[in-house]
Design a protein around this motif. Structure first.
Motif, PDB file in Angstrom:
ATOM      1  N   THR A 116     -70.407 -79.823   8.723  1.00 36.56           N
ATOM      2  CA  THR A 116     -69.803 -78.597   8.202  1.00 36.56           C
ATOM      3  C   THR A 116     -68.412 -78.866   7.647  1.00 36.56           C
ATOM      4  O   THR A 116     -68.085 -78.457   6.523  1.00 36.56           O
ATOM      5  N   TRP A 117     -67.575 -79.547   8.397  1.00 31.71           N
ATOM      6  CA  TRP A 117     -66.207 -79.816   7.941  1.00 31.71           C
ATOM      7  C   TRP A 117     -66.186 -80.790   6.768  1.00 31.71           C
ATOM      8  O   TRP A 117     -65.221 -80.816   6.002  1.00 31.71           O
ATOM      9  N   GLY A 118     -67.239 -81.569   6.602  1.00 29.21           N
ATOM     10  CA  GLY A 118     -67.331 -82.417   5.424  1.00 29.21           C
ATOM     11  C   GLY A 118     -67.448 -81.622   4.138  1.00 29.21           C
ATOM     12  O   GLY A 118     -67.275 -82.169   3.046  1.00 29.21           O
ATOM     13  N   ARG A 119     -67.738 -80.322   4.258  1.00 25.73           N
ATOM     14  CA  ARG A 119     -67.855 -79.458   3.087  1.00 25.73           C
ATOM     15  C   ARG A 119     -66.668 -78.505   2.962  1.00 25.73           C
ATOM     16  O   ARG A 119     -66.752 -77.479   2.279  1.00 25.73           O
ATOM     17  N   LEU A 120     -65.574 -78.813   3.637  1.00 28.57           N
ATOM     18  CA  LEU A 120     -64.408 -77.937   3.601  1.00 28.57           C
ATOM     19  C   LEU A 120     -63.900 -77.722   2.175  1.00 28.57           C
ATOM     20  O   LEU A 120     -63.591 -76.590   1.786  1.00 28.57           O
ATOM     21  N   THR A 121     -63.801 -78.786   1.386  1.00 28.70           N
ATOM     22  CA  THR A 121     -63.276 -78.633   0.020  1.00 28.70           C
ATOM     23  C   THR A 121     -64.139 -77.681  -0.783  1.00 28.70           C
ATOM     24  O   THR A 121     -63.628 -76.823  -1.518  1.00 28.70           O
ATOM     25  N   GLU A 122     -65.468 -77.808  -0.641  1.00 24.27           N
ATOM     26  CA  GLU A 122     -66.362 -76.887  -1.347  1.00 24.27           C
ATOM     27  C   GLU A 122     -66.132 -75.451  -0.886  1.00 24.27           C
ATOM     28  O   GLU A 122     -66.095 -74.518  -1.699  1.00 24.27           O
ATOM     29  N   ALA A 123     -65.953 -75.262   0.430  1.00 23.14           N
ATOM     30  CA  ALA A 123     -65.703 -73.914   0.945  1.00 23.14           C
ATOM     31  C   ALA A 123     -64.393 -73.357   0.415  1.00 23.14           C
ATOM     32  O   ALA A 123     -64.300 -72.178   0.061  1.00 23.14           O
ATOM     33  N   LEU A 124     -63.373 -74.198   0.323  1.00 21.33           N
ATOM     34  CA  LEU A 124     -62.077 -73.744  -0.182  1.00 21.33           C
ATOM     35  C   LEU A 124     -62.165 -73.327  -1.645  1.00 21.33           C
ATOM     36  O   LEU A 124     -61.421 -72.444  -2.095  1.00 21.33           O
TER      37      LEU A 124
END
Length: 350
Positions: A116-124
């Motif tokens: 999940t945190w590996g997709r933080l940039t996408e979420a931001l």
């Protein structure tokens, strides 16, 4: 160009903290692997040297020394005269089979957190929650669909609820109350701690119907089936059982402000006159400076569409808006905050 060239700026700032932050997840992964190898359980029998530990845990000798010494550096092991033993924290929480074992929680953190945190940039960039599988949501992933995985996760949470229950038992004057409901109480562990500390209390654990079997198994094993009742329902659709005190732990951080106020309005109707609502979460400090709590809030936003931690002041405002008198707030466990709301006629907590 050499470093003596006046055109090269001299930076008098140590990059060490930045480097440590960059590789902070490495320490966590060392812990996760040690739990998967069941290393701490092996050491519960007594100190071992690297060779003995490698044999007991199938640890390859090429990596053993660095791995074990890293665990010692992280204060999870203690090394003396070439032998290793568990640190107090590891002995208390990382030995499998003990009631305080956190290994299930650590394993599921390893399974769900990194993807999940590996997709933080996408979420931001998108603002969208980052479930790795659209059918698997939230922190526990698909554990609700896997009874054994869910049981393992809840066993890990029990180590927290044991301590949280003990703190709530001390922090609140329960002598004027006769009943409580633990909203979202899972398998009833926090309720069990409270009724053991205050035997005059009647308890209800309120959760979704799918939780009933694991509640019955756990509370039955504790010998408290006649002391804690399970009530199945949906917070927003079904009646909340009436009680002197209603506990909301790790509940409001799953909702936005509108939903939280809507739930608190329903709780207000369920709390008996003279009673109270107890809310605890990793609430954000009012100045928004505590990095750990802000990271917790960011995680909730990563795994849910509406969730996020909230400020202490926000929680107190919501309670007042829904009719509760402000009962103040206090820290719990050094990582959480307890906010108290009182219903009409309450004389105060001691």
């Amino acid at each position: 160009m050499t470093t003596t060239d006046p055109a090269v700026p001299i930076i008098d700032v140590d990059p060490g903290p930045l480097i440590r932050l960059t590789i902070a997840d490495c320490g966590a992964k060392v812990l996760h692997s040690a739990v998967q190898l069941d290393l701490f359980t092996a050491l519960a029998a007594g100190p071992m040297d690297a060779g003995e530990l490698a044999g007991a845990t199938a640890l390859h000798p090429r990596l053993a020394a660095d791995f074990l010494d890293a665990l010692a550096g992280l204060e999870l092991l203690i090394r003396e005269d070439g032998r290793y033993r568990n640190s107090p924290h590891a002995e208390a929480y990382l030995v499998q089979g003990r009631d305080t074992y956190l290994g299930g929680f650590i394993d599921l953190t390893n399974e769900t957190l990194y993807g999940t945190w590996g997709r933080l940039t996408e979420a931001l960039r998108t603002g969208e929650p980052q479930h790795l599988d659209p059918d698997k949501g939230g922190f526990v992933g698909n554990s609700h669909g896997d009874p054994e995985k869910m049981k393992r996760f809840l066993q890990g949470l029990d180590a927290f609820s044991d301590r949280m229950g003990a703190e709530l038992a001390r922090a609140i004057d329960w002598s004027g109350h006769r009943s409580f409901v633990d909203l979202g109480g899972a398998r009833g562990n926090l309720a069990a701690v409270l009724v053991n500390r205050h035997p005059h209390l009647d308890a209800v654990c309120y959760d979704l119907p799918r939780t009933a079997p694991i509640f019955a198994e756990h509370v039955g094993r504790l010998g408290l089936a006649d002391r804690i009742r399970f009530a199945a329902g949906d917070f927003f659709a079904d009646p909340i059982p009436s009680a002197d005190v209603i506990v909301l732990g790790h509940i409001l951080h799953g909702f936005d402000a509108v939903q939280s106020r809507r739930l608190l309005a329903r709780v207000y109707e369920a709390v008996r006159p003279g009673g109270a609502v107890l809310i605890y979460d990793r609430m954000i400090d009012d100045d928004r400076r505590d990095a750990d709590r802000l990271l917790s809030s960011l995680h909730m936003r990563l795994v849910s569409r509406d969730g996020g931690e909230y400020r202490v002041a926000d929680c107190r405002d919501w309670l007042r808006a829904e009719g509760f008198a402000d009962g103040g707030h206090r820290p719990l466990l050094g990582t959480h905050t307890l906010v108290i709301g009182r219903s009409a006629g309450h004389e105060g907590e001691s």
